[in-house]
Scaffold this active site. Structure first.
Site, PDB file in Angstrom:
ATOM      1  N   GLU A   1     -17.871  44.730  -0.908  1.00 56.41           N
ATOM      2  CA  GLU A   1     -17.990  43.418  -1.243  1.00 56.41           C
ATOM      3  C   GLU A   1     -16.696  43.338  -2.511  1.00 56.41           C
ATOM      4  OE1 GLU A   1     -17.960  40.455  -1.200  1.00 56.41           O
ATOM      5  OE2 GLU A   1     -19.991  39.429  -1.668  1.00 56.41           O
ATOM      6  N   ASP A   2     -16.145  42.156  -2.813  1.00 57.58           N
ATOM      7  CA  ASP A   2     -15.190  41.980  -3.704  1.00 57.58           C
ATOM      8  C   ASP A   2     -15.868  41.859  -5.048  1.00 57.58           C
ATOM      9  OD1 ASP A   2     -16.273  39.463  -3.249  1.00 57.58           O
ATOM     10  OD2 ASP A   2     -14.554  38.465  -3.049  1.00 57.58           O
TER      11      ASP A   2
ATOM     12  N   ASP B   1     -21.535  38.342  -8.687  1.00 53.91           N
ATOM     13  CA  ASP B   1     -21.216  37.448  -9.884  1.00 53.91           C
ATOM     14  C   ASP B   1     -22.688  37.010 -10.108  1.00 53.91           C
ATOM     15  OD1 ASP B   1     -19.914  35.540 -11.409  1.00 53.91           O
ATOM     16  OD2 ASP B   1     -19.800  34.215 -10.245  1.00 53.91           O
TER      17      ASP B   1
ATOM     18  N   PHE C   1     -13.145  34.721 -15.025  1.00 58.47           N
ATOM     19  CA  PHE C   1     -12.814  34.179 -13.632  1.00 58.47           C
ATOM     20  C   PHE C   1     -11.582  34.963 -13.289  1.00 58.47           C
ATOM     21  CE2 PHE C   1     -11.286  32.033 -10.184  1.00 58.47           C
ATOM     22  CZ  PHE C   1     -12.328  32.016  -9.216  1.00 58.47           C
TER      23      PHE C   1
ATOM     24  N   ARG D   1      -4.632  35.781  -3.953  1.00 59.76           N
ATOM     25  CA  ARG D   1      -5.077  36.870  -3.151  1.00 59.76           C
ATOM     26  C   ARG D   1      -4.051  38.127  -3.151  1.00 59.76           C
ATOM     27  NH1 ARG D   1     -10.155  35.213  -0.922  1.00 59.76           N
ATOM     28  NH2 ARG D   1     -10.271  33.030  -0.158  1.00 59.76           N
TER      29      ARG D   1
HETATM   30  P1  5GP Z   1     -22.158  35.188  -6.208  1.00 64.15           P
HETATM   31  O1  5GP Z   1     -23.072  34.703  -5.000  1.00 64.15           O
HETATM   32  O2  5GP Z   1     -22.452  36.497  -6.753  1.00 64.15           O
HETATM   33  O3  5GP Z   1     -22.373  34.153  -7.308  1.00 64.15           O
HETATM   34  O4  5GP Z   1     -20.688  34.920  -5.825  1.00 64.15           O
HETATM   35  C1  5GP Z   1     -19.741  35.834  -5.146  1.00 64.15           C
HETATM   36  C2  5GP Z   1     -18.611  35.054  -4.665  1.00 64.15           C
HETATM   37  O5  5GP Z   1     -18.175  34.341  -5.490  1.00 64.15           O
HETATM   38  C3  5GP Z   1     -17.690  36.249  -4.589  1.00 64.15           C
HETATM   39  O6  5GP Z   1     -17.775  37.008  -3.100  1.00 64.15           O
HETATM   40  C4  5GP Z   1     -16.433  35.599  -4.835  1.00 64.15           C
HETATM   41  O7  5GP Z   1     -15.839  35.095  -3.650  1.00 64.15           O
HETATM   42  C5  5GP Z   1     -16.834  34.491  -5.783  1.00 64.15           C
HETATM   43  N1  5GP Z   1     -16.557  34.736  -7.163  1.00 64.15           N
HETATM   44  C6  5GP Z   1     -17.566  35.244  -8.056  1.00 64.15           C
HETATM   45  N2  5GP Z   1     -16.923  35.241  -9.289  1.00 64.15           N
HETATM   46  C7  5GP Z   1     -15.482  35.283  -9.108  1.00 64.15           C
HETATM   47  C8  5GP Z   1     -14.305  35.373  -9.709  1.00 64.15           C
HETATM   48  O8  5GP Z   1     -14.439  35.809 -11.023  1.00 64.15           O
HETATM   49  N3  5GP Z   1     -13.157  35.354  -8.991  1.00 64.15           N
HETATM   50  C9  5GP Z   1     -13.211  34.830  -8.006  1.00 64.15           C
HETATM   51  N4  5GP Z   1     -11.676  34.572  -7.521  1.00 64.15           N
HETATM   52  N5  5GP Z   1     -14.200  34.702  -7.016  1.00 64.15           N
HETATM   53  C10 5GP Z   1     -15.266  34.851  -7.843  1.00 64.15           C
END
Ligand code: 5GP
Length: 183
Positions: A106-107, A110, A159, A172
């Site tokens: 996973e990237d 959050d 972010f 990206r």
């Molecule tokens: P979560 O469900 O954990 O809130 O969010 C996961 C997804 O939100 C990540 O896979 C990503 O695509 C997006 N995301 C969350 N934080 C960031 C951030 O700081 N930058 C970017 N570009 N995407 C984020």
């Protein structure tokens, strides 16, 4: 709106948080950990598109044991910078994961909503094991309890863009991780 102005593109890259070299070093070490943990086991690296496409490409080349790759996409973020909390699988794996030890690549974690939902859905398919490796972890933003098995960098609540992570589909292609700011 399509972005074509390079000056505007550059002006929103606020500061570099993690350099290309720091990423390369962490990826190399993670590859070695994967080699040790999954030696002799059928391994499937699962990329959650699109954010993890670059991370998967690098991690898979840092792994030297046999492995397969698979792709999924889940929608949880829309065009801006806020999580919707609504997780939907938009592209599913081709593999029957009951035959594999699955490692989700996973990237970023959050709020934790996307992965906690995805992990639940994939566990129901009874893989031999299921773990999560994330490039970035933003624990301050968590709204559901979720802890990745491995995180290469823990970052504060900003972010971020680059190395696969976007803002409105741009950035990206940056080879590093940077903070985003709208002038
Ligand atoms: P979560 O469900 O954990 O809130 O969010 C996961 C997804 O939100 C990540 O896979 C990503 O695509 C997006 N995301 C969350 N934080 C960031 C951030 O700081 N930058 C970017 N570009 N995407 C984020």
């Amino acid at each position: 709106m399509k972005m074509t102005d390079e000056k505007q593109f550059q002006s929103r890259i606020s500061r570099v948080l993690i350099t290309e070299q720091q990423i390369a070093e962490a990826v190399r070490a993670a590859g070695e950990r994967i080699d040790r943990e999954y030696k002799g086991k059928p391994l499937l690296l699962v990329s959650v598109l699109k954010g993890s496409y670059i991370f998967l490409a690098d991690i898979s080349r840092a792994v030297s044991i046999p492995c397969e790759v698979g792709f999924m996409a889940a929608k949880s973020y829309f065009d801006g910078t806020e999580s919707s909390g609504n997780v939907q699988i938009t592209l599913d794996l081709a593999q029957d994961i009951s035959e594999y030890h699955v490692l989700i690549i996973e990237d970023i974690v959050d709020t934790g909503r996307t992965l906690s939902e995805l992990v639940k859905m994939l566990k129901a398919r009874e893989p031999l094991s299921l773990k999560v490796l994330t490039l970035l972890d933003k624990p301050d933003r968590r709204v559901v309890e979720f802890k990745p098995d491995d995180a290469l960098f823990t970052i504060p609540d900003h972010f971020v863009i680059g190395y696969g992570l976007d803002c409105g589909e741009y950035y990206r292609n940056l080879p590093y991780i940077a903070e985003y700011s709208e002038d």
